[in-house]
Design a protein around this motif. Structure first.
Motif, PDB file in Angstrom:
ATOM      1  N   LEU A 206      23.470  76.720  -0.489  1.00 57.97           N
ATOM      2  CA  LEU A 206      23.680  76.931  -1.921  1.00 57.97           C
ATOM      3  C   LEU A 206      24.748  75.992  -2.469  1.00 57.97           C
ATOM      4  O   LEU A 206      24.616  75.469  -3.583  1.00 57.97           O
ATOM      5  CB  LEU A 206      24.087  78.382  -2.181  1.00 57.97           C
ATOM      6  CG  LEU A 206      23.025  79.451  -1.956  1.00 57.97           C
ATOM      7  CD1 LEU A 206      23.598  80.833  -2.234  1.00 57.97           C
ATOM      8  CD2 LEU A 206      21.809  79.210  -2.838  1.00 57.97           C
ATOM      9  N   GLU A 207      25.797  75.769  -1.699  1.00 64.82           N
ATOM     10  CA  GLU A 207      26.848  74.852  -2.148  1.00 64.82           C
ATOM     11  C   GLU A 207      26.303  73.438  -2.299  1.00 64.82           C
ATOM     12  O   GLU A 207      26.611  72.730  -3.263  1.00 64.82           O
ATOM     13  CB  GLU A 207      28.008  74.867  -1.161  1.00 64.82           C
ATOM     14  CG  GLU A 207      29.155  73.944  -1.563  1.00 64.82           C
ATOM     15  CD  GLU A 207      30.255  73.898  -0.521  1.00 64.82           C
ATOM     16  OE1 GLU A 207      31.244  73.168  -0.739  1.00 64.82           O
ATOM     17  OE2 GLU A 207      30.124  74.570   0.521  1.00 64.82           O
ATOM     18  N   CYS A 208      25.467  73.012  -1.343  1.00 64.35           N
ATOM     19  CA  CYS A 208      24.883  71.671  -1.409  1.00 64.35           C
ATOM     20  C   CYS A 208      23.953  71.543  -2.608  1.00 64.35           C
ATOM     21  O   CYS A 208      24.020  70.565  -3.366  1.00 64.35           O
ATOM     22  CB  CYS A 208      24.129  71.376  -0.112  1.00 64.35           C
ATOM     23  SG  CYS A 208      23.276  69.787  -0.079  1.00 64.35           S
ATOM     24  N   VAL A 209      23.071  72.529  -2.808  1.00 63.20           N
ATOM     25  CA  VAL A 209      22.157  72.484  -3.954  1.00 63.20           C
ATOM     26  C   VAL A 209      22.941  72.502  -5.254  1.00 63.20           C
ATOM     27  O   VAL A 209      22.617  71.787  -6.212  1.00 63.20           O
ATOM     28  CB  VAL A 209      21.166  73.663  -3.886  1.00 63.20           C
ATOM     29  CG1 VAL A 209      20.296  73.716  -5.135  1.00 63.20           C
ATOM     30  CG2 VAL A 209      20.286  73.550  -2.652  1.00 63.20           C
ATOM     31  N   GLY A 210      24.001  73.312  -5.306  1.00 65.09           N
ATOM     32  CA  GLY A 210      24.815  73.382  -6.513  1.00 65.09           C
ATOM     33  C   GLY A 210      25.482  72.065  -6.851  1.00 65.09           C
ATOM     34  O   GLY A 210      25.574  71.684  -8.027  1.00 65.09           O
ATOM     35  N   ARG A 211      25.952  71.347  -5.826  1.00 63.04           N
ATOM     36  CA  ARG A 211      26.586  70.054  -6.060  1.00 63.04           C
ATOM     37  C   ARG A 211      25.614  69.086  -6.735  1.00 63.04           C
ATOM     38  O   ARG A 211      25.935  68.452  -7.758  1.00 63.04           O
ATOM     39  CB  ARG A 211      27.068  69.451  -4.738  1.00 63.04           C
ATOM     40  CG  ARG A 211      28.364  70.039  -4.206  1.00 63.04           C
ATOM     41  CD  ARG A 211      28.664  69.509  -2.820  1.00 63.04           C
ATOM     42  NE  ARG A 211      29.974  69.915  -2.370  1.00 63.04           N
ATOM     43  CZ  ARG A 211      31.070  69.173  -2.452  1.00 63.04           C
ATOM     44  NH1 ARG A 211      30.990  67.960  -2.973  1.00 63.04           N
ATOM     45  NH2 ARG A 211      32.242  69.612  -2.020  1.00 63.04           N
ATOM     46  N   TYR A 212      24.429  68.955  -6.167  1.00 65.53           N
ATOM     47  CA  TYR A 212      23.467  67.997  -6.708  1.00 65.53           C
ATOM     48  C   TYR A 212      22.896  68.482  -8.039  1.00 65.53           C
ATOM     49  O   TYR A 212      22.540  67.666  -8.900  1.00 65.53           O
ATOM     50  CB  TYR A 212      22.352  67.740  -5.704  1.00 65.53           C
ATOM     51  CG  TYR A 212      22.775  66.812  -4.595  1.00 65.53           C
ATOM     52  CD1 TYR A 212      22.725  65.426  -4.769  1.00 65.53           C
ATOM     53  CD2 TYR A 212      23.256  67.289  -3.391  1.00 65.53           C
ATOM     54  CE1 TYR A 212      23.121  64.560  -3.768  1.00 65.53           C
ATOM     55  CE2 TYR A 212      23.667  66.428  -2.376  1.00 65.53           C
ATOM     56  CZ  TYR A 212      23.598  65.061  -2.571  1.00 65.53           C
ATOM     57  OH  TYR A 212      24.014  64.199  -1.584  1.00 65.53           O
TER      58      TYR A 212
END
Length: 722
Positions: A206-212
């Motif tokens: 979720l953190e990775c998807v949120g960043r992009y």
């Protein structure tokens, strides 16, 4: 106890003398590793966890021109990790080498590394994944008649089932690519056992998807767990960066963001981003760092930002910062880490110092004082029962105190005044102004209530695609934050009837609203919602259409005299043309808009858009005159849109002359006083409550029609220094 048996033949950790002879075997031969071992070692360097596989797949999808990415996860990505995009797709001819190492469409020579402008470029992501998971790819290009599905293992095509051919199979599918990764690390049991919690891995995803999602403009992201109907993250492609931060990280962060920029031609960089002001701080720094649009980490940048905020935040407080740094590609080496997590660039210290200096200047100009919250007893607040009376017994007193301690503290700068019993703002005005303001709020006795009759006509279901498209356009242009303000606002009062300005309170903020634009948008939306089901305003006797048009045309010619002969028009010809035009379309006007025109040219009814509100009939001639030339009668969609826009303008309250001074109050015509009272009453009692109930505030309203003029928190910071 018997002594432990120890193998003395191979001493470990024992210091030996130089003359101690150990048996020396023959030197071992050097040989090449098995390719499968090499590939698994490389895969272990690149794909350390499920989130690293997802990062590579997201970058490939964005490179492919995708505008919509859907991520599906099961058991933290170890059981299933699927990403679906709507990009360019992969040609069928390239599927055979798709998962071989160092196959890429983004590099041709080593020199191309100095001009890298894409996310992925080395061609190792899919190859590495195929060596440690079961990989399935379904893809379709724009030119292809169907989609193609292929299965991979250890970089090679494999059949879907034993005994079948390994070639890609045609299948149904939409344009783009869907990559499915199943049973990640199934052949590396040691690494798979190291993942103890699927929820921890899902949080990293979720953190990775949120960043992009925050960084990639024009790309919609969604992420959810397998088997669940709702999405954990869902962002729209047209959402602003602040709106996406609000959706992912919450309003507490988004409400305190400050925009900053930094650049220097000498060092060849440009930086922009959003960072929180001194009113927000957390225990750990949140840094979303993108260098040349690649998500990376930098301990140097992180420490420099924390050092910058040390003078603004209390001890132990850290900020939230989103930073996008664009550097000349020739100054950057992106090929220094297997996962491209780190990059090296020239003049790193100088660039970091310049960025932090610009952030420091921005914070100093925005947060000139610190906000400290205090508690006090407000007017109208009841004193707790435990302290109000000494006659209560001990048991009831203890109960009251215990109940009161559970309530949150009512900080003054977060309170919204809604108690009508508390002193009103008009009591602070001079006596003459207070009297006129009070008179304006009292309805005139000469204004009679309209009489209504209920019709037994059944509602008509609108199935016109053009109306549905116009409704969709309104929904797509909705501004969420402004819609919430209108839905929960408190009406303050009319500011200027000439410029059509009113003040409303939304939360702890005060806004100045152009109620003319708000009314126009509201009545347009009512026209779309109630299309074909309008009430009617009955004229008895009917009004001659030609007389109304003659009045409007004459007035138009007086107000806007033609500058040359080409712009001049004959009033009689214009009236005849518009009259014949409206009479010829009277069936359509009656069916869709409840506007009744007789064959002889008499106007009998007008559409009723809002019960309790009668538009100014003085605007009726101009409305009929504009309906002729300003409505596109040749296109169905444009006809409905332009007619409803003209109808909304007719229903919008007109601009009135400015308020006179105290010495000129007696010279105002009684009719004007009456009309001003009517406008003030209808805005406060009918129109603004209607806005609260059903207005969809569009982005167009945000541009100049709604302006924030006061913020309670900001006022507290001002008075704090007094």
């Amino acid at each position: 106890m018997e002594p432990m048996d120890v193998d003395q033949s191979s001493p470990r950790g024992v210091k030996r003398k130089a003359d101690d002879a150990l048996e020396v075997s023959a030197p071992r031969r050097i040989r090449a590793l098995d390719p499968d071992v090499v590939n698994k070692i490389a895969a272990g360097e690149i794909i350390v966890a499920p989130v690293h596989a997802l990062k590579e797949l997201i970058e490939n999808a964005v490179d492919a021109g995708s505008t919509n990415l859907e991520v599906l996860v099961k058991e933290g990505g170890l059981k299933l990790l699927q990403i679906t995009d709507n990009g360019h797709g992969i040609a069928k001819e390239d599927l055979s080498i798709l998962c071989e190492r160092f196959t890429t469409s983004k590099l041709k020579s080593f020199e191309d590394l100095t001009f890298i402008g894409t996310y992925g470029f080395r061609g190792e992501a899919l190859a590495s994944i195929s060596h440690i998971a079961h990989l399935q790819v379904t893809t379709k290009t724009k030119e292809s008649n169907c989609a193609w599905r292929a299965y991979y293992d250890s970089g090679k095509l494999i059949p879907a089932k034993p005994g079948q051919a390994a070639e890609p199979k045609p299948t149904a599918g939409r344009q783009g690519t869907q990559i499915t990764v199943e049973d990640l690390f199934y052949n590396v049991p040691t690494r798979r056992r190291a993942f103890r919690s699927a929820s921890d891995e899902y949080n990293k995803i979720l953190e990775c998807v949120g960043r992009y999602a925050i960084h990639c403009d024009g790309v919609a992201f969604s992420c959810k767990k397998h088997g669940e109907s709702g999405t954990t993250i869902s962002t729209q492609s047209n959402a602003s960066t602040i709106d996406k931060i609000r959706q992912i990280h919450g309003s507490s962060v988004a409400n305190e963001l400050v925009e900053f920029t930094s650049s220097d031609e000498q060092y060849g960089y440009r930086a922009s981003g959003l960072t929180t002001n001194a009113n927000y701080h957390v225990k750990k720094t949140s840094l979303l760092l993108f260098i040349n649009h690649r998500s990376v980490d930098s301990s140097n940048i992180r420490k420099a930002i924390e050092q910058t905020y040390s003078t603004f935040l209390p001890k132990g407080g850290h900020p939230f910062t989103y930073l996008s740094l664009d550097i000349d590609p020739q100054r950057v080496d992106v090929n220094v880490h297997p996962t491209k997590r780190e990059v090296n660039f020239l003049n790193e210290d100088e660039i970091i110092e310049k960025i932090c200096s610009d952030i420091r200047v921005k914070l100093a100009s925005v947060d000139v004082s610190r906000t400290f919250m205090t508690q006090t007893l407000l007017p109208g607040v009841r004193i707790p029962l435990a302290t109000a009376s000494s006659d209560v017994d001990d048991s009831s007193s203890n109960t009251t105190v215990a109940a009161s301690t559970q309530k949150p503290k009512p900080y003054e700068n977060n309170l919204v005044r809604t108690d009508a019993k508390v002193r009103k703002i008009t009591s602070m005005l001079p006596p003459s102004m207070a009297r006129s303001a009070t008179e304006a709020s009292i309805p005139s006795g000469s204004v009679g209530e309209p009489e209504y009759e209920v019709s037994d006509r059944e509602p008509v279901t609108c199935r016109l695609m053009t109306i549905k498209e116009l409704r969709t356009e309104v929904r797509d242009s909705m501004h969420n934050e402004l819609t919430e303000i209108f839905a929960s606002h408190t009406f303050v009062g009319i500011v200027d009837t000439r410029r059509r300005l009113a003040a409303i309170q939304g939360g702890v903020k005060l806004f100045l609203v152009d109620y003319g634009m708000a009314c126009s948008e509201y009545f347009y939306q009512v026209g779309l919602t109630d299309f074909g089901n309008f009430g009617i305003i009955q004229f008895d006797p009917p009004l001659p259409l030609r007389d109304l048009l003659t009045i409007a045309a004459t007035k138009e010619k007086e107000l806007h005299p033609p500058e040359n002969e080409e712009d001049d028009f004959d009033i009689t010809e214009a009236v005849d043309l518009i009259t014949n035009q409206l009479i010829s379309r009277r069936d359509m006007l009656l069916e869709y808009f409840s506007l009744t025109i007789s064959p002889t040219g008499d106007l009998s009814t007008l559409p009723l858009l809002l019960k309790g509100y009668m538009p100014s009939l003085a605007k009726l001639p101009r409305f009929l005159l504009r309906v002729g030339p300003h409505v596109n009668w040749t296109s169905e969609k444009e006809c409905f849109e332009t007619f409803l826009r003209e109808l909304a303008d007719f229903y919008t309250p007109e601009s009135l002359p400015p308020e006179p001074g105290p010495e000129d109050v007696e010279n105002i015509p009684e009719s004007l006083k009456e009309r001003r009272r009517e406008v003030v009453k209808v805005l406060e009692d009918i129109l603004f409550p209607a806005f609260r109930a059903r207005l969809i505030a569009t982005s167009k309203l945000m541009k100049g029609s709604v302006v924030e003029i006061a913020n309670l928190k900001g006022l507290y910071r001002v008075f704090e220094r007094c």
